[in-house]
Design an enzyme around this catalytic site. Structure first.
Site, mmCIF file in Angstrom:
data_model
loop_
_atom_site.group_PDB
_atom_site.id
_atom_site.type_symbol
_atom_site.label_atom_id
_atom_site.label_comp_id
_atom_site.label_asym_id
_atom_site.label_seq_id
_atom_site.Cartn_x
_atom_site.Cartn_y
_atom_site.Cartn_z
ATOM 1 N NE ARG A 239 -4.249 -1.475 0.005
ATOM 2 C CZ ARG A 239 -4.344 -2.554 -0.773
ATOM 3 N NH1 ARG A 239 -3.362 -2.898 -1.575
ATOM 4 N NH2 ARG A 239 -5.447 -3.284 -0.746
ATOM 5 C CD GLU A 268 -3.065 3.121 -5.527
ATOM 6 O OE1 GLU A 268 -4.059 2.433 -5.799
ATOM 7 O OE2 GLU A 268 -2.045 2.655 -5.004
ATOM 8 C CG HIS A 287 -3.270 -0.912 -6.580
ATOM 9 N ND1 HIS A 287 -3.694 -0.237 -5.474
ATOM 10 C CD2 HIS A 287 -3.292 -2.224 -6.223
ATOM 11 C CE1 HIS A 287 -3.977 -1.096 -4.493
ATOM 12 N NE2 HIS A 287 -3.742 -2.316 -4.943
HETATM 13 C C1 GLV Z 1 -5.074 -5.557 -3.790
HETATM 14 O O1 GLV Z 1 -4.507 -4.507 -3.672
HETATM 15 C C2 GLV Z 1 -5.611 -6.329 -2.678
HETATM 16 O O2 GLV Z 1 -5.611 -5.827 -1.556
HETATM 17 O O3 GLV Z 1 -6.040 -7.459 -2.921
#
Ligand code: GLV
Length: 332
Positions: A239, A268, A287
């Site tokens: 993250r 984001e 991401h």
């Molecule tokens: C993706 O970022 C997740 O948390 O699965």
């Protein structure tokens, strides 16, 4: 459940599962996507919803306050830091999610980034296509072998463990830091458990696989970066807010960090002018580390199976806040 069940989706579904998931949800009732992900819009949209399928939108306490009919939040992913879990729990709204669904995808993507950094793939790709064959010289001076290098893995959940194993398979020395893992669990992956200090000081690659919590927010800041080798690479597929982006930029520009690979950003999508996005020694992806055609189906399958279990009155298997089942304000 009758045809009046209303299912809100925070953002359009991923293309690869859109048809399947829409068909499955439509069997329960009416499905619609929020027009945008602002707090105001979500708060207004959620008022009518019985089921809320949440992607990356931020689900604040205010949104949850407006979720007057909501029976369950479905988060078809691993990280649930975008949802105010405490508010949902207090409101008696269970959250089902998909832990373990995308560990292979995320770990493999992490290694794709590590390899791309170590082997100068983006530079070589552009150079060869643009007819700059002489880039071989630059690449020869900069490219590195993973074998024998030290990999520092922060967080030894399913993703961190998989990354540690891949590192060991490449012949890397693997250090790991974990709040929860036991020594034998770490050793099983080929990693040696260490404190953060040692991991920062000795790693050639520092890769983050921890959840975003109060403890990990800003973990990679100026202090941590000062402990790292100037030749090290930083990789974040967890993250964005776990790293202090300003501190990373300063370390890169000050010759205290060789490069970084970032799949996640603190905001984001990041501003297209974000200096890390534009930085020549930063490799990025949007991401997507956990998302592949294989894992995405699994992410939705896990969460939807548990949603169905809950709706049938059975206890869900992957529930983030089981306390909410007992406080559930909705009669099931
Ligand atoms: C993706 O970022 C997740 O948390 O699965």
């Amino acid at each position: 459940m009758g045809p009046l069940v209303k299912i809100l989706i925070s953002e359009p579904l991923p293309e690869v599962v859109r048809q399947d998931v829409t068909a499955r949800l439509s069997q329960l009732g009416e499905v619609w996507a929020s027009p945008d992900t602002s707090e105001e819009t979500l708060a207004a949209q959620v008022r009518e919803a019985d089921i809320f399928v949440v992607r990356l939108a931020k689900i604040t306490a205010k949104v949850i306050e407006n979720a007057r009919k909501l029976r369950v939040i479905v988060r078809p992913a691993v990280g649930v830091d975008n949802v105010d879990v405490a508010a949902a729990t207090t409101a008696g709204i269970p959250i089902v999610y998909s832990p373990g669904s995308n560990s292979d995808s995320t770990a493999e993507h992490t290694f794709a980034l590590i390899l791309a950094l170590a082997k100068g793939i983006p530079v070589g790709n552009s150079a060869a296509k643009e007819g700059r064959w002489a880039a071989r010289g630059e690449l020869t001076s900069q490219n590195r072998e993973l074998a024998g290098a030290t990999l520092g893995v922060i967080g030894l959940g399913p993703v961190g463990r998989r990354v540690a194993k891949l590192g060991a398979a490449f012949g890397m020395r693997v250090l790991a830091h974990s709040q929860a893992a036991q020594r034998d669990e770490a050793e099983e992956t080929g990693a040696q458990l260490t404190d953060l200090e040692t991991l920062f000081a000795q790693s050639d690659y520092v890769t983050i696989h921890a959840a975003l919590t109060d403890r990990t927010r800003g973990l990679i800041g100026a202090e941590a970066l000062a402990k790292m080798k100037p030749s090290a690479f930083l990789v974040n597929t967890a993250r964005g807010p776990i790293i202090d982006e300003t501190a990373v930029l300063e370390a890169l520009n000050g010759g205290r960090l060789a490069g970084a690979a970032l799949d996640v950003f603190s905001v984001e999508p990041p501003d297209p002018q974000h200096p890390l996005l534009l930085h020549p020694r930063v490799l990025v992806s949007p991401h997507v580390a956990g998302m592949s055609r294989d894992s995405t189906q699994r992410m939705y399958d896990f969460a939807l199976e548990d949603m169905d279990r809950f709706l049938r009155g059975e206890p869900p298997i992957r529930i983030l806040n089981p306390e909410a089942l007992t406080t559930s304000r909705v009669k099931r």
